[in-house]
Motif scaffolding. Structure first.
Motif, short mmCIF file in Angstrom:
data_model
loop_
_atom_site.label_atom_id
_atom_site.label_comp_id
_atom_site.label_asym_id
_atom_site.label_seq_id
_atom_site.Cartn_x
_atom_site.Cartn_y
_atom_site.Cartn_z
N VAL A 57 0.84 -1.20 0.00
CA VAL A 57 0.00 0.00 0.00
C VAL A 57 0.87 1.25 0.00
N THR A 58 0.32 2.37 -0.47
CA THR A 58 1.05 3.63 -0.42
C THR A 58 1.18 4.08 1.04
N ALA A 59 2.35 4.63 1.37
CA ALA A 59 2.61 5.03 2.75
C ALA A 59 1.71 6.17 3.20
N ASP A 60 1.23 6.98 2.24
CA ASP A 60 0.41 8.15 2.61
C ASP A 60 -1.07 7.96 2.31
N GLY A 61 -1.47 6.75 1.88
CA GLY A 61 -2.88 6.47 1.64
C GLY A 61 -3.42 6.99 0.31
N THR A 62 -2.54 7.58 -0.52
CA THR A 62 -3.01 8.03 -1.84
C THR A 62 -3.20 6.82 -2.77
N ARG A 63 -3.96 7.05 -3.83
CA ARG A 63 -4.27 5.96 -4.76
C ARG A 63 -3.10 5.66 -5.69
N ALA A 64 -3.09 4.42 -6.18
CA ALA A 64 -2.01 3.95 -7.05
C ALA A 64 -2.58 3.26 -8.28
N ALA A 65 -1.79 3.23 -9.35
CA ALA A 65 -2.16 2.52 -10.57
C ALA A 65 -0.99 1.67 -11.05
N HIS A 66 -1.30 0.62 -11.80
CA HIS A 66 -0.29 -0.37 -12.24
C HIS A 66 -0.68 -0.89 -13.62
N TRP A 67 0.21 -0.70 -14.57
CA TRP A 67 0.00 -1.26 -15.92
C TRP A 67 1.20 -2.11 -16.29
N GLU A 68 0.94 -3.23 -17.00
CA GLU A 68 2.04 -4.14 -17.36
C GLU A 68 1.72 -4.88 -18.65
N HIS A 69 2.73 -5.00 -19.49
CA HIS A 69 2.69 -5.91 -20.63
C HIS A 69 3.98 -6.70 -20.68
N THR A 70 3.90 -7.92 -21.19
CA THR A 70 5.07 -8.71 -21.55
C THR A 70 5.42 -8.35 -23.00
N VAL A 71 6.67 -7.95 -23.23
CA VAL A 71 7.05 -7.36 -24.53
C VAL A 71 8.35 -7.99 -25.04
N ALA A 72 8.40 -8.25 -26.34
CA ALA A 72 9.60 -8.79 -26.98
C ALA A 72 10.21 -7.78 -27.94
N VAL A 73 11.53 -7.84 -28.06
CA VAL A 73 12.25 -7.07 -29.07
C VAL A 73 12.21 -7.87 -30.38
N THR A 74 11.80 -7.24 -31.47
CA THR A 74 11.88 -7.91 -32.79
C THR A 74 12.55 -6.98 -33.78
N GLU A 75 12.88 -7.53 -34.95
CA GLU A 75 13.47 -6.70 -36.01
C GLU A 75 12.49 -5.64 -36.49
N ASP A 76 11.19 -5.89 -36.30
CA ASP A 76 10.15 -4.98 -36.77
C ASP A 76 9.62 -4.07 -35.66
N GLY A 77 10.35 -3.97 -34.56
CA GLY A 77 9.90 -3.13 -33.44
C GLY A 77 9.34 -3.97 -32.31
N PRO A 78 8.95 -3.31 -31.21
CA PRO A 78 8.46 -4.03 -30.03
C PRO A 78 7.21 -4.85 -30.34
N ARG A 79 7.14 -6.05 -29.78
CA ARG A 79 5.97 -6.91 -29.94
C ARG A 79 5.36 -7.17 -28.57
N ILE A 80 4.13 -6.73 -28.38
CA ILE A 80 3.42 -6.99 -27.12
C ILE A 80 2.92 -8.44 -27.17
N LEU A 81 3.31 -9.22 -26.17
CA LEU A 81 2.97 -10.65 -26.13
C LEU A 81 1.71 -10.92 -25.31
N THR A 82 1.16 -9.88 -24.67
CA THR A 82 -0.02 -10.03 -23.81
C THR A 82 -1.16 -9.18 -24.36
N LEU A 83 -1.43 -9.32 -25.64
CA LEU A 83 -2.50 -8.54 -26.28
C LEU A 83 -3.86 -8.92 -25.71
N ARG A 84 -4.75 -7.94 -25.63
CA ARG A 84 -6.09 -8.16 -25.10
C ARG A 84 -7.09 -8.18 -26.25
N PRO A 85 -8.11 -9.03 -26.15
CA PRO A 85 -9.15 -9.00 -27.18
C PRO A 85 -9.85 -7.65 -27.15
N GLU A 86 -10.20 -7.14 -28.32
CA GLU A 86 -10.86 -5.82 -28.39
C GLU A 86 -12.24 -5.90 -27.75
#
Length: 265
Positions: free
Chosen positions: A236-265
């Protein structure tokens, strides 16, 4: 001294292995979408956990969090001032205006996917909306730095710059949670190297084609300091303020970053 010594690189996978990781990641994405759809006032975080577990198991995968060092959930459900590692509970009931961070992992054919996002239950106040958006933008900045030849801390620096840019856009300050960050991932959920969410560029192992990292900024509306609760998990935050967290698993490719944890639209 140094002759023939290979420069340290961030662990890398073959194209086929990246496809296998993307299959695991797609299941995580589907589980996250199902959890968000189920998150309504009066619903418990344990009910959200059951939704995620059924999506993962129905897809032929295994929840990677369940039983991990004794963790009881298939998701981490971190509401409001909880940053990460919140334990799903029947007593933890969602209410209108809650800011919910859900982290989820799945294993398919031995490969791990790991992803997180933050959303509101009903309408969010502007500060909370901005906080989640800033965290997502910071993640996106880190993803954009997943390029061959970059060094590990080039990603850390990009995430930090993403946070500072969002502060300017939103006209408010964000705390970059100290001591937590991203990580290598593959046949285990948490692997070396540790990826900080801030810092000077140009240090650490080099990224090569096939290198994979879980990129996961965590921001607060105040402090950078956190406390771990008596359950030995919930941060938890030490001061009680709200927090947010975003994460993707990502690979390096020759064609640029590839997100490996894509979500269905």
């Amino acid at each position: 001294m140094g002759f023939g010594r290979k420069r340290k690189v961030v662990p890398f996978r073959t194209a086929g292995e990246l496809d296998a990781m993307a299959a695991a990641g797609a299941i995580v994405g589907a589980a996250l979408v199902a959890v968000r759809d189920a998150a309504k006032p009066g619903v418990s975080t344990l009910e959200l956990d059951e939704v995620a577990e059924s999506v993962i198991r129905d897809a032929g995968a295994v929840p990677s969090f369940k039983g991990y060092h004794g963790f009881t959930g298939s998701i981490c459900s971190s509401v409001n001032d909880r940053v990460v590692h919140g334990i799903p509970s029947a007593q933890d009931i969602l209410a209108e205006g809650d800011l919910v961070s859900i982290d989820c992992g799945a294993i398919l054919d031995g490969w791990h996917g790991d992803s997180a996002w933050t959303f509101g239950v009903g309408e969010l106040i502007e500060a909370d909306q901005d906080l989640s958006e800033a965290t997502r933008l910071s993640m996106d900045a880190g993803i954009a730095a997943m390029l061959p030849g970059n060094r590990l801390t080039d990603i850390s620096h990009a995430i930090e710059l993403g946070t500072r840019a969002a502060e300017v856009t939103h006209g408010r300050k964000y705390g970059i949670v100290d001591g937590y960050g991203g990580h290598g991932i593959g046949r285990e959920m948490h692997m070396e190297p540790f990826l900080a969410n801030e810092g000077a560029p140009g240090k650490g192992p080099q990224l090569v084609v096939g290198s994979v990292l879980a990129i996961e900024p965590m921001l607060t509306l105040g402090t950078t300091d956190t406390i771990v609760l008596e359950d030995d998990w919930t941060v938890v935050t030490a001061d009680g303020t709200r927090a947010a967290h975003w994460e993707h698993t990502v690979a390096v490719t020759e064609d640029g970053p590839r997100i490996l944890t894509l979500r269905p639209e």
